[in-house]
Design a protein around this motif. Structure first.
Motif, PDB file in Angstrom:
ATOM      1  N   THR A   1      34.432  54.118  11.093  1.00  0.00           N
ATOM      2  CA  THR A   1      34.958  52.749  11.038  1.00  0.00           C
ATOM      3  C   THR A   1      34.361  51.898  12.146  1.00  0.00           C
ATOM      4  O   THR A   1      33.964  50.753  11.910  1.00  0.00           O
ATOM      5  CB  THR A   1      36.494  52.757  11.153  1.00  0.00           C
ATOM      6  OG1 THR A   1      37.021  53.589  10.122  1.00  0.00           O
ATOM      7  CG2 THR A   1      37.067  51.369  11.018  1.00  0.00           C
ATOM      8  N   LYS A   2      34.262  52.447  13.357  1.00  0.00           N
ATOM      9  CA  LYS A   2      33.664  51.703  14.470  1.00  0.00           C
ATOM     10  C   LYS A   2      32.198  51.394  14.207  1.00  0.00           C
ATOM     11  O   LYS A   2      31.722  50.303  14.490  1.00  0.00           O
ATOM     12  CB  LYS A   2      33.806  52.490  15.772  1.00  0.00           C
ATOM     13  CG  LYS A   2      35.185  52.476  16.352  1.00  0.00           C
ATOM     14  CD  LYS A   2      35.214  53.215  17.680  1.00  0.00           C
ATOM     15  CE  LYS A   2      36.598  53.228  18.271  1.00  0.00           C
ATOM     16  NZ  LYS A   2      36.658  53.934  19.554  1.00  0.00           N
ATOM     17  N   ILE A   3      31.471  52.362  13.652  1.00  0.00           N
ATOM     18  CA  ILE A   3      30.047  52.154  13.350  1.00  0.00           C
ATOM     19  C   ILE A   3      29.887  51.052  12.306  1.00  0.00           C
ATOM     20  O   ILE A   3      29.033  50.171  12.430  1.00  0.00           O
ATOM     21  CB  ILE A   3      29.401  53.471  12.882  1.00  0.00           C
ATOM     22  CG1 ILE A   3      29.319  54.458  14.046  1.00  0.00           C
ATOM     23  CG2 ILE A   3      28.022  53.225  12.283  1.00  0.00           C
ATOM     24  CD1 ILE A   3      28.891  55.850  13.652  1.00  0.00           C
ATOM     25  N   LEU A   4      30.716  51.074  11.271  1.00  0.00           N
ATOM     26  CA  LEU A   4      30.633  50.053  10.231  1.00  0.00           C
ATOM     27  C   LEU A   4      31.005  48.670  10.764  1.00  0.00           C
ATOM     28  O   LEU A   4      30.381  47.670  10.392  1.00  0.00           O
ATOM     29  CB  LEU A   4      31.539  50.435   9.048  1.00  0.00           C
ATOM     30  CG  LEU A   4      31.094  51.649   8.240  1.00  0.00           C
ATOM     31  CD1 LEU A   4      32.112  51.979   7.163  1.00  0.00           C
ATOM     32  CD2 LEU A   4      29.724  51.414   7.625  1.00  0.00           C
ATOM     33  N   GLN A   5      31.994  48.603  11.643  1.00  0.00           N
ATOM     34  CA  GLN A   5      32.367  47.324  12.233  1.00  0.00           C
ATOM     35  C   GLN A   5      31.249  46.780  13.118  1.00  0.00           C
ATOM     36  O   GLN A   5      30.958  45.588  13.112  1.00  0.00           O
ATOM     37  CB  GLN A   5      33.659  47.472  13.044  1.00  0.00           C
ATOM     38  CG  GLN A   5      34.890  47.631  12.197  1.00  0.00           C
ATOM     39  CD  GLN A   5      36.132  47.916  13.020  1.00  0.00           C
ATOM     40  OE1 GLN A   5      36.044  48.221  14.220  1.00  0.00           O
ATOM     41  NE2 GLN A   5      37.298  47.831  12.380  1.00  0.00           N
ATOM     42  N   ALA A   6      30.598  47.656  13.874  1.00  0.00           N
ATOM     43  CA  ALA A   6      29.490  47.227  14.730  1.00  0.00           C
ATOM     44  C   ALA A   6      28.310  46.751  13.875  1.00  0.00           C
ATOM     45  O   ALA A   6      27.654  45.757  14.207  1.00  0.00           O
ATOM     46  CB  ALA A   6      29.051  48.363  15.640  1.00  0.00           C
ATOM     47  N   ALA A   7      28.052  47.445  12.784  1.00  0.00           N
ATOM     48  CA  ALA A   7      26.959  47.034  11.894  1.00  0.00           C
ATOM     49  C   ALA A   7      27.266  45.683  11.258  1.00  0.00           C
ATOM     50  O   ALA A   7      26.392  44.819  11.155  1.00  0.00           O
ATOM     51  CB  ALA A   7      26.737  48.095  10.820  1.00  0.00           C
ATOM     52  N   ALA A   8      28.505  45.474  10.837  1.00  0.00           N
ATOM     53  CA  ALA A   8      28.894  44.196  10.240  1.00  0.00           C
ATOM     54  C   ALA A   8      28.780  43.069  11.253  1.00  0.00           C
ATOM     55  O   ALA A   8      28.321  41.969  10.930  1.00  0.00           O
ATOM     56  CB  ALA A   8      30.310  44.292   9.694  1.00  0.00           C
TER      57      ALA A   8
END
Length: 69
Positions: free
Chosen positions: A8-15
């Motif tokens: 979830t953190k990785i996806l939020q950072a990518a977004a």
């Protein structure tokens, strides 16, 4: 649970990275580079083709001196 949280953190950072001003400003450059790269790769000659004498470039001529000094 730790794996799901890290994903979830990785996806939020990518977004966040994809919506940043720098990413939006660089989008046209990336798009043009992608199109040019695909067109160059699609117009390459077939590497499996065997060159014949007609396809090969003529050999360069060299001046050779046969006199002895």
């Amino acid at each position: 649970m730790a794996i799901a949280a890290s994903i979830t953190k990785i996806l939020q950072a990518a977004a966040a990275g994809l919506t940043s001003r720098r990413a939006i400003a660089a989008a046209p450059v990336v798009a043009v580079s992608l199109v040019v790269g695909i067109s160059v790769l699609s117009t390459r000659s077939d590497p499996a083709k065997v060159a014949t004498r007609e396809d090969a470039a003529p050999m360069a001529r060299r001046w050779v001196s046969t006199s002895e000094v």
